[in-house]
Design a protein around this motif. Structure first.
Motif, PDB file in Angstrom:
ATOM      1  N   ALA A 222       0.835  -1.107  -0.106  1.00 17.54           N
ATOM      2  CA  ALA A 222      -0.106  -0.014   0.000  1.00 17.54           C
ATOM      3  C   ALA A 222       0.843   1.290   0.074  1.00 17.54           C
ATOM      4  O   ALA A 222       0.725   2.271  -0.682  1.00 17.54           O
ATOM      5  CB  ALA A 222      -0.846  -0.107   1.250  1.00 17.54           C
ATOM      6  N   ARG A 223       1.972   1.130   0.972  1.00 16.66           N
ATOM      7  CA  ARG A 223       2.747   2.271   0.902  1.00 16.66           C
ATOM      8  C   ARG A 223       3.480   2.786  -0.527  1.00 16.66           C
ATOM      9  O   ARG A 223       3.484   3.805  -0.875  1.00 16.66           O
ATOM     10  CB  ARG A 223       3.916   1.999   2.006  1.00 16.66           C
ATOM     11  CG  ARG A 223       4.609   3.373   2.432  1.00 16.66           C
ATOM     12  CD  ARG A 223       5.488   3.146   3.409  1.00 16.66           C
ATOM     13  NE  ARG A 223       5.247   2.578   4.628  1.00 16.66           N
ATOM     14  CZ  ARG A 223       4.365   3.609   5.651  1.00 16.66           C
ATOM     15  NH1 ARG A 223       4.495   4.855   5.296  1.00 16.66           N
ATOM     16  NH2 ARG A 223       4.039   3.060   6.653  1.00 16.66           N
ATOM     17  N   ALA A 224       3.864   1.809  -1.171  1.00 19.59           N
ATOM     18  CA  ALA A 224       4.663   1.907  -2.310  1.00 19.59           C
ATOM     19  C   ALA A 224       3.626   2.506  -3.496  1.00 19.59           C
ATOM     20  O   ALA A 224       4.162   3.224  -4.209  1.00 19.59           O
ATOM     21  CB  ALA A 224       5.447   0.477  -2.871  1.00 19.59           C
ATOM     22  N   PHE A 225       2.479   1.869  -3.605  1.00 13.27           N
ATOM     23  CA  PHE A 225       1.562   2.293  -4.627  1.00 13.27           C
ATOM     24  C   PHE A 225       0.642   3.448  -4.233  1.00 13.27           C
ATOM     25  O   PHE A 225      -0.239   3.962  -5.186  1.00 13.27           O
ATOM     26  CB  PHE A 225       1.052   1.083  -5.030  1.00 13.27           C
ATOM     27  CG  PHE A 225       1.979   0.216  -5.833  1.00 13.27           C
ATOM     28  CD1 PHE A 225       2.217   0.383  -7.143  1.00 13.27           C
ATOM     29  CD2 PHE A 225       2.578  -0.936  -5.140  1.00 13.27           C
ATOM     30  CE1 PHE A 225       3.054  -0.528  -8.139  1.00 13.27           C
ATOM     31  CE2 PHE A 225       3.459  -1.770  -6.075  1.00 13.27           C
ATOM     32  CZ  PHE A 225       3.741  -1.395  -7.397  1.00 13.27           C
ATOM     33  N   LEU A 226       0.697   3.789  -3.050  1.00  5.72           N
ATOM     34  CA  LEU A 226      -0.738   4.849  -2.938  1.00  5.72           C
ATOM     35  C   LEU A 226      -0.550   6.108  -3.615  1.00  5.72           C
ATOM     36  O   LEU A 226      -1.460   6.656  -3.809  1.00  5.72           O
ATOM     37  CB  LEU A 226      -0.637   5.105  -1.389  1.00  5.72           C
ATOM     38  CG  LEU A 226      -1.620   4.126  -0.386  1.00  5.72           C
ATOM     39  CD1 LEU A 226      -1.484   4.598   1.008  1.00  5.72           C
ATOM     40  CD2 LEU A 226      -3.035   4.450  -1.162  1.00  5.72           C
ATOM     41  N   PRO A 227       0.858   6.600  -3.764  1.00  5.44           N
ATOM     42  CA  PRO A 227       0.782   7.720  -4.699  1.00  5.44           C
ATOM     43  C   PRO A 227       0.199   7.702  -6.073  1.00  5.44           C
ATOM     44  O   PRO A 227      -0.547   8.554  -6.624  1.00  5.44           O
ATOM     45  CB  PRO A 227       2.544   7.878  -4.716  1.00  5.44           C
ATOM     46  CG  PRO A 227       2.975   7.384  -3.590  1.00  5.44           C
ATOM     47  CD  PRO A 227       2.043   6.211  -3.356  1.00  5.44           C
ATOM     48  N   GLN A 228       0.508   6.591  -6.576  1.00 13.84           N
ATOM     49  CA  GLN A 228      -0.077   6.167  -7.999  1.00 13.84           C
ATOM     50  C   GLN A 228      -1.738   6.117  -7.798  1.00 13.84           C
ATOM     51  O   GLN A 228      -2.564   6.530  -8.670  1.00 13.84           O
ATOM     52  CB  GLN A 228       0.245   4.891  -8.530  1.00 13.84           C
ATOM     53  CG  GLN A 228       1.795   5.088  -8.843  1.00 13.84           C
ATOM     54  CD  GLN A 228       2.278   3.720  -9.444  1.00 13.84           C
ATOM     55  OE1 GLN A 228       1.739   3.078 -10.385  1.00 13.84           O
ATOM     56  NE2 GLN A 228       3.778   3.451  -9.257  1.00 13.84           N
TER      57      GLN A 228
END
Length: 295
Positions: free
Chosen positions: A119-125
Motif C-alpha cells: 500500500a505504501r509503495a503504490f498509494l501515490p499512484q
C-alpha cells in the motif's frame, strides 16, 4: 468489466494460485497487469499467458526498497496503477511452541507487513488515478484456529489494517476493499486432510461450506468486485451472510479444535510443523538463503 479496460493493475503473489488466476482475469478484462512475485521462472510463465502487454517483477513484499523500485517500473513501463491487489501470502502450520520463531515472524511479515508495504509503495499512484486497493484476507480473520496462529493473526491484522486505511484515503478518491476467501484449491491447502484442525473444521461445516473452490472461480469473483470497487468481496458469495455471525465463530472453532486435539497424541499434531505449499516453501527458501549465515 468495462471500467477496467485500458487501466493498469498490480497483483502481488502473482506467480501461482489466486494471484496468477486473477492476473489472467484482469488481463482478459482489458487491463495491463504488473505481476509481482518471488519465483522468477513461474512468474515469467504466468506473464507469458496473458493476452495484453504486461510486465513481471521479482520482488519480496517485505523489502520496501524493492517495492518502491517495482512501483517506479510500473509507472514508467505501463503507467500509474489504478488497481493494486495485496495478495502475497504464506502460511505455516503446527503448534506455536514447535514452530521456528523466524518462520512464525516471516508469515506475519509477508501477510501483514507486506500488505502495508505494498500500500505504501503504490498509494501515490492510486491517489493520482483515484484507484482501488484490494486487500486479500480470509475467513481465518473470522476466528483463529490452533496450529495456525501466525496465519490467523496475520489475516486478522491485514483486515484491520485495510479497514483503518480505508477511512484515511477515501478523501483522496482511493477506495480500499477487503476480500474474504474460504477453501480455495491452491497449493497452500494441499494435504489439509492430514492437518488435524483444518480437517476437523472442514468436516464440521455444512456441506456447501466444505466445497473447495478453484483459483479461477475465486479470481472471477475478485475481478467482479474490483470492477465494482466493492468495499467487501466474498468468495464464495454466501460468506457475506457470515458477517453478522462473527461474534459466535471463535467459540465454535475453539470447541471443535479442542475436541480434535484431545483425540491426538501431542506428537501427532506437532508432526507437520512448517511452511505450507510450494509458494510458501519458495519464499522461505529464498528468505533463509539470503538471511542465514553461511558456514
Amino acid at each position: 468489466m468495462a471500467p477496467l479496460a485500458g487501466r493498469v493493475a498490480v497483483v502481488t503473489g502473482a506467480a501461482r494460485g489466486i494471484g496468477e488466476a486473477l492476473a489472467r482475469n484482469l488481463s482478459a478484462a482489458g487491463m495491463h497487469v504488473a505481476l509481482l512475485g518471488r519465483e522468477d521462472k513461474t512468474l515469467r510463465q504466468a506473464a507469458a499467458s496473458l493476452t495484453l502487454p504486461n510486465i513481471h517483477i521479482e520482488a519480496d513484499v517485505t523489502d520496501r526498497a524493492a517495492l518502491e523500485g517495482a512501483a517506479r517500473r510500473v509507472a514508467e513501463e505501463l503507467g500509474p496503477a489504478s488497481v493494486v491487489v495485496a495478495n502475497a501470502g504464506i502460511a505455516a502450520g503446527g503448534p506455536f511452541a514447535h514452530t521456528e520463531a523466524e518462520l512464525w515472524q516471516r508469515v506475519i511479515d509477508v501477510n501483514l507487513v507486506g500488505a502495508a508495504n505494498t500500500a505504501r509503495a503504490f498509494l501515490p499512484q492510486l491517489t493520482r488515478t483515484h484507484g482501488y486497493l484490494l486487500q486479500i484476507a480470509s475467513t481465518a480473520a473470522f476466528a483463529s484456529a490452533p496450529l495456525m496462529s501466525a496465519y490467523c493473526a496475520s489475516k486478522a491484522g491485514a483486515e484491520s489494517f485495510a479497514e483503518a486505511l480505508r477511512s484515511e484515503v477515501e478523501p483522496d478518491g482511493v477506495t480500499v476493499g477487503i476480500a474474504y476467501l474460504h477453501w480455495t484449491g491452491t497449493d497452500m491447502i494441499t494435504g489439509m486432510d492430514e492437518h488435524p484442525v483444518l480437517r476437523a473444521l472442514r468436516r464440521n461445516q455444512p456441506a456447501f461450506a466444505r466445497r473447495v473452490h478453484t483459483p479461477d472461480q475465486v479470481a472471477r469473483l475478485l475481478a467482479a468486485g474490483i470492477a465494482r470497487r466493492a468495499h467487501h468481496v466474498y468468495a464464495p458469495p454466501w460468506l457475506r451472510w457470515c458477517q453478522p455471525l462473527r461474534p459466535l465463530f471463535p467459540a465454535v472453532v475453539a470447541r471443535t479444535a479442542r475436541r480434535e486435539l484431545r483425540a491426538l497424541a501431542r506428537a501427532q499434531f506437532g508432526a507437520d510443523t512448517g511452511v505450507m505449499g510450494a509458494g510458501g516453501r519458495a519464499d522461505w527458501d529464498a528468505y533463509t538463503a539470503a538471511h542465514r549465515p553461511r558456514p
